[in-house]
Design a protein around this motif. Structure first.
Motif, PDB file in Angstrom:
ATOM      1  N   GLY A 181       0.816  -1.211   0.000  1.00 36.53           N
ATOM      2  CA  GLY A 181       0.000   0.000   0.000  1.00 36.53           C
ATOM      3  C   GLY A 181       0.850   1.263   0.000  1.00 36.53           C
ATOM      4  N   THR A 182       0.323   2.313   0.593  1.00 37.91           N
ATOM      5  CA  THR A 182       1.015   3.607   0.629  1.00 37.91           C
ATOM      6  C   THR A 182       1.917   3.635   1.851  1.00 37.91           C
ATOM      7  N   VAL A 183       3.121   3.124   1.678  1.00 37.04           N
ATOM      8  CA  VAL A 183       4.063   3.019   2.793  1.00 37.04           C
ATOM      9  C   VAL A 183       5.440   3.522   2.374  1.00 37.04           C
ATOM     10  N   GLY A 184       6.279   3.777   3.389  1.00 38.80           N
ATOM     11  CA  GLY A 184       7.639   4.204   3.129  1.00 38.80           C
ATOM     12  C   GLY A 184       8.578   3.623   4.169  1.00 38.80           C
ATOM     13  N   LEU A 185       9.866   3.939   4.024  1.00 39.16           N
ATOM     14  CA  LEU A 185      10.890   3.488   4.960  1.00 39.16           C
ATOM     15  C   LEU A 185      11.533   4.695   5.623  1.00 39.16           C
ATOM     16  N   LEU A 186      11.762   4.586   6.921  1.00 39.03           N
ATOM     17  CA  LEU A 186      12.429   5.638   7.674  1.00 39.03           C
ATOM     18  C   LEU A 186      13.613   5.034   8.412  1.00 39.03           C
ATOM     19  N   PHE A 187      14.817   5.529   8.092  1.00 38.00           N
ATOM     20  CA  PHE A 187      16.029   5.095   8.783  1.00 38.00           C
ATOM     21  C   PHE A 187      16.430   6.176   9.780  1.00 38.00           C
ATOM     22  N   THR A 188      16.660   5.797  11.019  1.00 40.40           N
ATOM     23  CA  THR A 188      16.955   6.778  12.057  1.00 40.40           C
ATOM     24  C   THR A 188      17.769   6.156  13.186  1.00 40.40           C
ATOM     25  N   ASN A 189      18.424   7.027  13.946  1.00 36.77           N
ATOM     26  CA  ASN A 189      19.114   6.602  15.163  1.00 36.77           C
ATOM     27  C   ASN A 189      18.333   7.005  16.405  1.00 36.77           C
ATOM     28  N   ARG A 190      17.160   7.594  16.217  1.00 39.07           N
ATOM     29  CA  ARG A 190      16.346   8.009  17.363  1.00 39.07           C
ATOM     30  C   ARG A 190      15.739   6.799  18.059  1.00 39.07           C
ATOM     31  N   ASN A 191      15.583   6.940  19.359  1.00 41.84           N
ATOM     32  CA  ASN A 191      14.991   5.870  20.157  1.00 41.84           C
ATOM     33  C   ASN A 191      13.519   5.695  19.768  1.00 41.84           C
ATOM     34  N   PRO A 192      13.078   4.478  19.484  1.00 42.47           N
ATOM     35  CA  PRO A 192      11.679   4.260  19.095  1.00 42.47           C
ATOM     36  C   PRO A 192      10.674   4.778  20.115  1.00 42.47           C
ATOM     37  N   ASP A 193      10.992   4.654  21.414  1.00 40.46           N
ATOM     38  CA  ASP A 193      10.074   5.117  22.454  1.00 40.46           C
ATOM     39  C   ASP A 193       9.839   6.622  22.374  1.00 40.46           C
ATOM     40  N   GLN A 194      10.818   7.353  21.859  1.00 44.11           N
ATOM     41  CA  GLN A 194      10.679   8.795  21.711  1.00 44.11           C
ATOM     42  C   GLN A 194      10.136   9.169  20.335  1.00 44.11           C
ATOM     43  N   LEU A 195      10.516   8.387  19.336  1.00 47.17           N
ATOM     44  CA  LEU A 195      10.126   8.722  17.966  1.00 47.17           C
ATOM     45  C   LEU A 195       8.643   8.479  17.703  1.00 47.17           C
ATOM     46  N   LEU A 196       8.089   7.398  18.228  1.00 41.91           N
ATOM     47  CA  LEU A 196       6.691   7.064  17.950  1.00 41.91           C
ATOM     48  C   LEU A 196       5.727   8.178  18.380  1.00 41.91           C
ATOM     49  N   PRO A 197       5.809   8.688  19.613  1.00 42.01           N
ATOM     50  CA  PRO A 197       4.911   9.791  19.973  1.00 42.01           C
ATOM     51  C   PRO A 197       5.210  11.072  19.215  1.00 42.01           C
ATOM     52  N   HIS A 198       6.481  11.268  18.821  1.00 37.95           N
ATOM     53  CA  HIS A 198       6.843  12.479  18.074  1.00 37.95           C
ATOM     54  C   HIS A 198       6.190  12.473  16.694  1.00 37.95           C
ATOM     55  N   ILE A 199       6.204  11.325  16.022  1.00 34.03           N
ATOM     56  CA  ILE A 199       5.567  11.228  14.712  1.00 34.03           C
ATOM     57  C   ILE A 199       4.073  11.496  14.825  1.00 34.03           C
ATOM     58  N   GLU A 200       3.474  10.979  15.879  1.00 37.10           N
ATOM     59  CA  GLU A 200       2.045  11.209  16.087  1.00 37.10           C
ATOM     60  C   GLU A 200       1.739  12.684  16.308  1.00 37.10           C
ATOM     61  N   SER A 201       2.628  13.365  17.036  1.00 38.46           N
ATOM     62  CA  SER A 201       2.392  14.778  17.346  1.00 38.46           C
ATOM     63  C   SER A 201       2.566  15.676  16.127  1.00 38.46           C
ATOM     64  N   ILE A 202       3.535  15.381  15.264  1.00 38.99           N
ATOM     65  CA  ILE A 202       3.791  16.265  14.124  1.00 38.99           C
ATOM     66  C   ILE A 202       2.785  16.073  12.999  1.00 38.99           C
TER      67      ILE A 202
ATOM     68  N   CYS B   4     -13.384  20.172   5.603  1.00 44.70           N
ATOM     69  CA  CYS B   4     -12.238  19.282   5.388  1.00 44.70           C
ATOM     70  C   CYS B   4     -12.495  17.940   6.074  1.00 44.70           C
ATOM     71  N   LEU B   5     -12.577  16.888   5.287  1.00 45.48           N
ATOM     72  CA  LEU B   5     -12.814  15.554   5.846  1.00 45.48           C
ATOM     73  C   LEU B   5     -11.634  14.615   5.632  1.00 45.48           C
ATOM     74  N   SER B   6     -10.548  15.144   5.061  1.00 46.37           N
ATOM     75  CA  SER B   6      -9.389  14.307   4.768  1.00 46.37           C
ATOM     76  C   SER B   6      -8.275  14.626   5.764  1.00 46.37           C
ATOM     77  N   GLU B   7      -7.892  13.651   6.578  1.00 47.54           N
ATOM     78  CA  GLU B   7      -6.857  13.855   7.595  1.00 47.54           C
ATOM     79  C   GLU B   7      -5.583  13.127   7.203  1.00 47.54           C
ATOM     80  N   PHE B   8      -4.511  13.902   7.039  1.00 50.77           N
ATOM     81  CA  PHE B   8      -3.197  13.334   6.746  1.00 50.77           C
ATOM     82  C   PHE B   8      -2.658  12.684   8.015  1.00 50.77           C
ATOM     83  N   LYS B   9      -2.261  11.427   7.904  1.00 51.70           N
ATOM     84  CA  LYS B   9      -1.816  10.686   9.081  1.00 51.70           C
ATOM     85  C   LYS B   9      -0.661   9.760   8.714  1.00 51.70           C
ATOM     86  N   VAL B  10       0.368   9.788   9.522  1.00 51.01           N
ATOM     87  CA  VAL B  10       1.499   8.864   9.377  1.00 51.01           C
ATOM     88  C   VAL B  10       1.452   7.881  10.543  1.00 51.01           C
TER      89      VAL B  10
END
Length: 258
Positions: free
Chosen positions: A98-119, A219-225
């Motif tokens: 589907g509509t997916v991508g890859l993200l390579f990072t050195n950030r801690n997953p516990d910190q990155l997951l809520p950050h992605i949700e917030s942005i 607006c009924l379309s919500e961009f979400k990662v």
């Protein structure tokens, strides 16, 4: 008789087709990132908007984000233990649908997951045809206001009279009354909905509905990662996060934008 030059179609835009070299470069870039970063995330995107995806890239500027054909990305990771470019990273390949991508990072997953949700919060846009309506939208009877009843009348303004023909063309039974656009009840009396139903929650929107929604600035379309799963180099393990984001996505979908 010679062909008239007046009938010649002149294309003012040109789109460069993705070349084999471009695809191979994407393949190599993904493989170069695998030993350079501690984590590889598979993320899905709802209601893709390039502007919002650009914002995500800027917020994660210390990481590498790839958004390409799923089959090519899966090939870069590997389809089996034998083909895997790093220990067990091939286990991410089944999530590349589907509509997916890859993200390579050195950030801690516990910190990155809520950050992605917030942005990606509160990033909404006008719905496109084929989008599933997230809620009902009904234009109330009486004077038609600019937001179609989304805000109280005292905080709204009547819709411009110049839009009356457009509303009628789109199937809304309105007419002009003393200089205002008015939606009247049908001959059978007031409907249970209390007005003209543009869409119901769960409807697959067509172009007519999306045009009406845009006219009323709804607006009924919500961009979400959403992070689907991630691989960590330290443990060589894949951790599922939100596999529900893959619901309804068929296997073998290799479409995307490199």
């Amino acid at each position: 008789m010679p062909k008239s030059k007046r009938s010649k179609v002149v294309h003012m835009t040109q789109v460069n087709k993705k070349t084999k070299e471009h695809k191979e470069r994407l393949f190599e870039n993904i493989r170069e990132c695998i030993p350079q970063y501690q984590h590889c995330f598979v993320f899905s995107v709802d209601n893709m908007r390039n502007t919002y995806l650009k914002d995500v890239r800027q917020e994660l500027s210390d990481s590498r984000l790839f958004f390409g054909k799923t089959k090519l990305m899966a090939r870069a990771l590997g389809h089996s233990a034998e083909e895997s470019y790093a220990d067990n990273i091939y286990q991410l390949s089944p999530y590349l649908r589907g509509t997916v991508g890859l993200l390579f990072t050195n950030r801690n997953p516990d910190q990155l997951l809520p950050h992605i949700e917030s942005i990606t919060q509160d990033k909404v846009d006008f719905a496109r045809a084929g989008t599933v309506a997230s809620r009902d939208f009904v234009v109330p009877y009486g004077t038609v206001y600019a937001t179609g009843g989304e805000v109280p009348a005292e905080h709204d303004v009547p819709i411009g009279h110049t839009l009356e023909p457009e509303l009628r063309r789109l199937g809304v039974p309105v007419r002009m009354v003393k200089g205002r656009v008015v939606l009247e009840e049908g001959p059978e009396g007031p409907q249970e909905a209390g007005g003209y139903v543009v869409c119901r929650e769960g409807d697959v929107l067509d172009s007519r509905q999306t045009r009406l929604l845009k006219l009323f600035s709804v607006c009924l379309s919500e961009f979400k990662v959403k992070v689907v799963a991630y691989w960590s180099a330290a443990t060589s393990q894949v951790t599922p996060v939100d596999t529900g984001a893959m619901d309804g996505v068929e296997d073998g979908n290799g479409e995307g934008s490199d």
